[in-house]
Write a protein that holds these residues in place. Structure first.
Motif, PDB file in Angstrom:
ATOM      1  N   ASP A 163       1.884 -55.806 -18.665  1.00  0.00           N
ATOM      2  CA  ASP A 163       2.231 -54.298 -17.724  1.00  0.00           C
ATOM      3  C   ASP A 163       1.666 -53.004 -18.525  1.00  0.00           C
ATOM      4  O   ASP A 163       1.421 -52.276 -19.622  1.00  0.00           O
ATOM      5  CB  ASP A 163       3.453 -53.975 -18.574  1.00  0.00           C
ATOM      6  CG  ASP A 163       4.037 -53.745 -17.206  1.00  0.00           C
ATOM      7  OD1 ASP A 163       3.787 -52.967 -17.025  1.00  0.00           O
ATOM      8  OD2 ASP A 163       6.130 -53.345 -17.558  1.00  0.00           O
ATOM      9  N   GLU A 164       0.197 -53.054 -17.089  1.00  0.00           N
ATOM     10  CA  GLU A 164      -0.512 -51.662 -17.087  1.00  0.00           C
ATOM     11  C   GLU A 164      -0.987 -51.627 -17.865  1.00  0.00           C
ATOM     12  O   GLU A 164      -0.826 -50.235 -18.943  1.00  0.00           O
ATOM     13  CB  GLU A 164       0.349 -50.426 -17.092  1.00  0.00           C
ATOM     14  CG  GLU A 164       1.029 -50.923 -15.400  1.00  0.00           C
ATOM     15  CD  GLU A 164       2.339 -49.214 -14.289  1.00  0.00           C
ATOM     16  OE1 GLU A 164       1.092 -48.682 -14.925  1.00  0.00           O
ATOM     17  OE2 GLU A 164       2.543 -49.878 -13.632  1.00  0.00           O
ATOM     18  N   VAL A 165      -1.425 -51.893 -18.816  1.00  0.00           N
ATOM     19  CA  VAL A 165      -2.635 -52.087 -20.680  1.00  0.00           C
ATOM     20  C   VAL A 165      -3.801 -51.135 -20.153  1.00  0.00           C
ATOM     21  O   VAL A 165      -4.118 -50.377 -20.487  1.00  0.00           O
ATOM     22  CB  VAL A 165      -3.202 -53.149 -20.835  1.00  0.00           C
ATOM     23  CG1 VAL A 165      -1.676 -53.687 -21.427  1.00  0.00           C
ATOM     24  CG2 VAL A 165      -4.296 -54.604 -19.917  1.00  0.00           C
ATOM     25  N   GLY A 166      -3.958 -50.810 -18.451  1.00  0.00           N
ATOM     26  CA  GLY A 166      -5.240 -49.937 -18.224  1.00  0.00           C
ATOM     27  C   GLY A 166      -4.468 -48.386 -17.488  1.00  0.00           C
ATOM     28  O   GLY A 166      -5.475 -47.594 -18.146  1.00  0.00           O
ATOM     29  N   ALA A 175     -13.164 -52.020 -18.451  1.00  0.00           N
ATOM     30  CA  ALA A 175     -13.745 -52.697 -18.622  1.00  0.00           C
ATOM     31  C   ALA A 175     -13.756 -53.585 -19.935  1.00  0.00           C
ATOM     32  O   ALA A 175     -13.745 -54.356 -20.085  1.00  0.00           O
ATOM     33  CB  ALA A 175     -15.297 -52.272 -18.295  1.00  0.00           C
ATOM     34  N   GLU A 176     -13.674 -52.654 -21.018  1.00  0.00           N
ATOM     35  CA  GLU A 176     -13.763 -52.738 -22.204  1.00  0.00           C
ATOM     36  C   GLU A 176     -12.210 -54.106 -21.800  1.00  0.00           C
ATOM     37  O   GLU A 176     -12.674 -55.854 -22.604  1.00  0.00           O
ATOM     38  CB  GLU A 176     -13.595 -52.402 -23.239  1.00  0.00           C
ATOM     39  CG  GLU A 176     -15.022 -51.850 -23.039  1.00  0.00           C
ATOM     40  CD  GLU A 176     -14.657 -50.309 -24.471  1.00  0.00           C
ATOM     41  OE1 GLU A 176     -13.778 -51.082 -25.908  1.00  0.00           O
ATOM     42  OE2 GLU A 176     -15.685 -49.141 -24.252  1.00  0.00           O
ATOM     43  N   LEU A 177     -11.292 -53.759 -22.313  1.00  0.00           N
ATOM     44  CA  LEU A 177      -9.917 -54.497 -22.060  1.00  0.00           C
ATOM     45  C   LEU A 177     -10.242 -55.754 -21.118  1.00  0.00           C
ATOM     46  O   LEU A 177      -9.775 -56.757 -21.729  1.00  0.00           O
ATOM     47  CB  LEU A 177      -8.680 -53.724 -21.035  1.00  0.00           C
ATOM     48  CG  LEU A 177      -8.035 -52.543 -22.538  1.00  0.00           C
ATOM     49  CD1 LEU A 177      -6.641 -51.924 -22.031  1.00  0.00           C
ATOM     50  CD2 LEU A 177      -7.878 -53.396 -23.915  1.00  0.00           C
ATOM     51  N   PRO A 247     -16.619 -50.341 -13.582  1.00  0.00           N
ATOM     52  CA  PRO A 247     -18.291 -50.734 -14.068  1.00  0.00           C
ATOM     53  C   PRO A 247     -18.157 -52.210 -14.102  1.00  0.00           C
ATOM     54  O   PRO A 247     -17.821 -52.999 -14.511  1.00  0.00           O
ATOM     55  CB  PRO A 247     -18.538 -49.876 -15.630  1.00  0.00           C
ATOM     56  CG  PRO A 247     -17.583 -49.019 -15.590  1.00  0.00           C
ATOM     57  CD  PRO A 247     -16.539 -49.034 -15.098  1.00  0.00           C
ATOM     58  N   PRO A 248     -19.888 -52.908 -14.022  1.00  0.00           N
ATOM     59  CA  PRO A 248     -19.872 -54.223 -14.074  1.00  0.00           C
ATOM     60  C   PRO A 248     -19.898 -54.737 -15.468  1.00  0.00           C
ATOM     61  O   PRO A 248     -20.066 -54.242 -16.403  1.00  0.00           O
ATOM     62  CB  PRO A 248     -21.325 -54.330 -13.603  1.00  0.00           C
ATOM     63  CG  PRO A 248     -21.849 -53.423 -13.039  1.00  0.00           C
ATOM     64  CD  PRO A 248     -20.956 -51.813 -13.432  1.00  0.00           C
ATOM     65  N   LEU A 249     -19.130 -56.036 -15.384  1.00  0.00           N
ATOM     66  CA  LEU A 249     -18.727 -56.696 -16.577  1.00  0.00           C
ATOM     67  C   LEU A 249     -19.861 -57.552 -16.726  1.00  0.00           C
ATOM     68  O   LEU A 249     -20.295 -58.331 -16.106  1.00  0.00           O
ATOM     69  CB  LEU A 249     -17.993 -57.240 -16.060  1.00  0.00           C
ATOM     70  CG  LEU A 249     -16.604 -56.492 -16.570  1.00  0.00           C
ATOM     71  CD1 LEU A 249     -14.716 -57.930 -15.819  1.00  0.00           C
ATOM     72  CD2 LEU A 249     -16.245 -56.142 -17.750  1.00  0.00           C
ATOM     73  N   SER A 250     -19.697 -57.277 -18.014  1.00  0.00           N
ATOM     74  CA  SER A 250     -20.995 -58.735 -18.663  1.00  0.00           C
ATOM     75  C   SER A 250     -20.051 -59.832 -19.344  1.00  0.00           C
ATOM     76  O   SER A 250     -19.367 -60.111 -18.987  1.00  0.00           O
ATOM     77  CB  SER A 250     -21.396 -58.064 -19.987  1.00  0.00           C
ATOM     78  OG  SER A 250     -20.445 -58.509 -21.534  1.00  0.00           O
ATOM     79  N   PRO A 251     -21.363 -61.438 -19.325  1.00  0.00           N
ATOM     80  CA  PRO A 251     -20.550 -61.911 -19.157  1.00  0.00           C
ATOM     81  C   PRO A 251     -19.407 -62.410 -19.964  1.00  0.00           C
ATOM     82  O   PRO A 251     -19.139 -61.865 -20.965  1.00  0.00           O
ATOM     83  CB  PRO A 251     -21.217 -63.363 -19.566  1.00  0.00           C
ATOM     84  CG  PRO A 251     -22.660 -62.814 -18.878  1.00  0.00           C
ATOM     85  CD  PRO A 251     -22.376 -60.938 -19.295  1.00  0.00           C
ATOM     86  N   PRO A 252     -17.875 -63.395 -19.864  1.00  0.00           N
ATOM     87  CA  PRO A 252     -17.011 -63.064 -21.424  1.00  0.00           C
ATOM     88  C   PRO A 252     -17.526 -63.519 -22.644  1.00  0.00           C
ATOM     89  O   PRO A 252     -18.375 -64.016 -22.369  1.00  0.00           O
ATOM     90  CB  PRO A 252     -16.243 -63.636 -20.721  1.00  0.00           C
ATOM     91  CG  PRO A 252     -16.384 -65.528 -19.656  1.00  0.00           C
ATOM     92  CD  PRO A 252     -18.185 -64.161 -19.042  1.00  0.00           C
TER      93      PRO A 252
END
Length: 262
Positions: A163-166, A175-177, A247-252
């Motif tokens: 629920d809206e963790v961002g 982006a980290e989350l 920001p662009p995400l790196s691979p998981p």
């Protein structure tokens, strides 16, 4: 693909105000579903009904084929439904580890070494290893959000409700989350995520559900949903054009490595 969660004509009123108006939809095992909608659309209420913190007035809720409509939140948690809340409310005077241990003990009914392992593993998965012995009240907002996730993961959920963790985080923190949640999903957990940051959801969700005034407005592939005329007219308007990109995400990253027992 098997249906994990199903809502059938669920309704909920608070006094004379009907908040959920005959809501019906299903989620398959392994899906990543984003939920959006304006304030007051009934999103958090729907989560409360799914998790068992609220009881529906009419309709039914099925989880993995079983009718859980009459079950409370504790029973649904043990059945495999985990949830985070918009505003993290950890036990501030307890350590990060103790918070996760409480979740493993009372949410998953684990004891002894199994409960300790589940708590440590959830902490590691959520990037809180360095602060596992710190009081929860001393954490930053991003760390509290991570702890909220860790507490939910410590209950060993098959379905995770976010629920809206961002909310309240910077773009880089969001982006980290996103990276973390995407990793959790890739480990086999079905995810339903409510978020006002539409661009964030579109980057990770496989499906987008739109609620408005307690009803289902749209349901489908994210790009189709956000480009649909009815969604733009009813909810989005020019909102998407005003949003900055995350920001662009790196691979998981790999999630779920075992933690050696302390």
């Amino acid at each position: 693909m098997d249906v994990l969660l199903e809502l059938r004509d669920v309704r909920k009123s608070f006094g004379a105000t009907q908040v959920i108006k005959g809501l019906s939809f299903s989620v398959n095992t392994g899906e990543f579903v984003g939920v959006i909608g304006p304030n007051g659309a009934g999103k958090s209420t729907a989560f409360g009904l799914i998790a068992g913190h609220l009881r529906s007035d009419t309709g039914s809720i099925l989880f993995d084929g079983d009718d859980v409509t009459s079950l409370g939140a504790d029973a649904r948690c043990r059945a495999g439904i985990g949830r985070t809340f918009q505003v993290p409310q950890p036990f501030a005077g307890m350590t990060v580890f103790e918070n996760a241990l409480v979740a493993a003990t009372y949410g998953a009914e684990l004891t002894g070494r199994k409960a300790s392992f589940a708590a440590h593993d959830a902490i590691d998965r959520c990037g809180l290893s360095d602060v596992r012995s710190s009081p929860a009240g001393s954490l930053t907002l991003l760390q509290r959000k991570r702890l909220e996730l860790a507490r939910a993961l410590a209950t060993s959920p098959r379905l995770l409700l976010l629920d809206e963790v961002g909310g309240g985080l910077t773009d880089s923190e969001v982006a980290e989350l996103l990276q973390l949640v995407r990793g959790i999903h890739s480990s086999g957990v079905t995810v339903i995520w409510i978020e006002h940051l539409v661009h964030a959801l579109v980057s990770v969700a496989e499906r987008l559900v739109v609620l408005t005034e307690g009803s289902l407005l749209a349901d489908g592939k994210p790009t189709d949903v956000i480009n649909s005329k009815i969604v733009r007219e009813t909810y989005l308007g020019e909102e998407l054009a005003m949003e900055e990109e995350v920001p662009p995400l790196s691979p998981p990253s790999t999630v779920g490595g075992a933690h050696a027992a302390d």
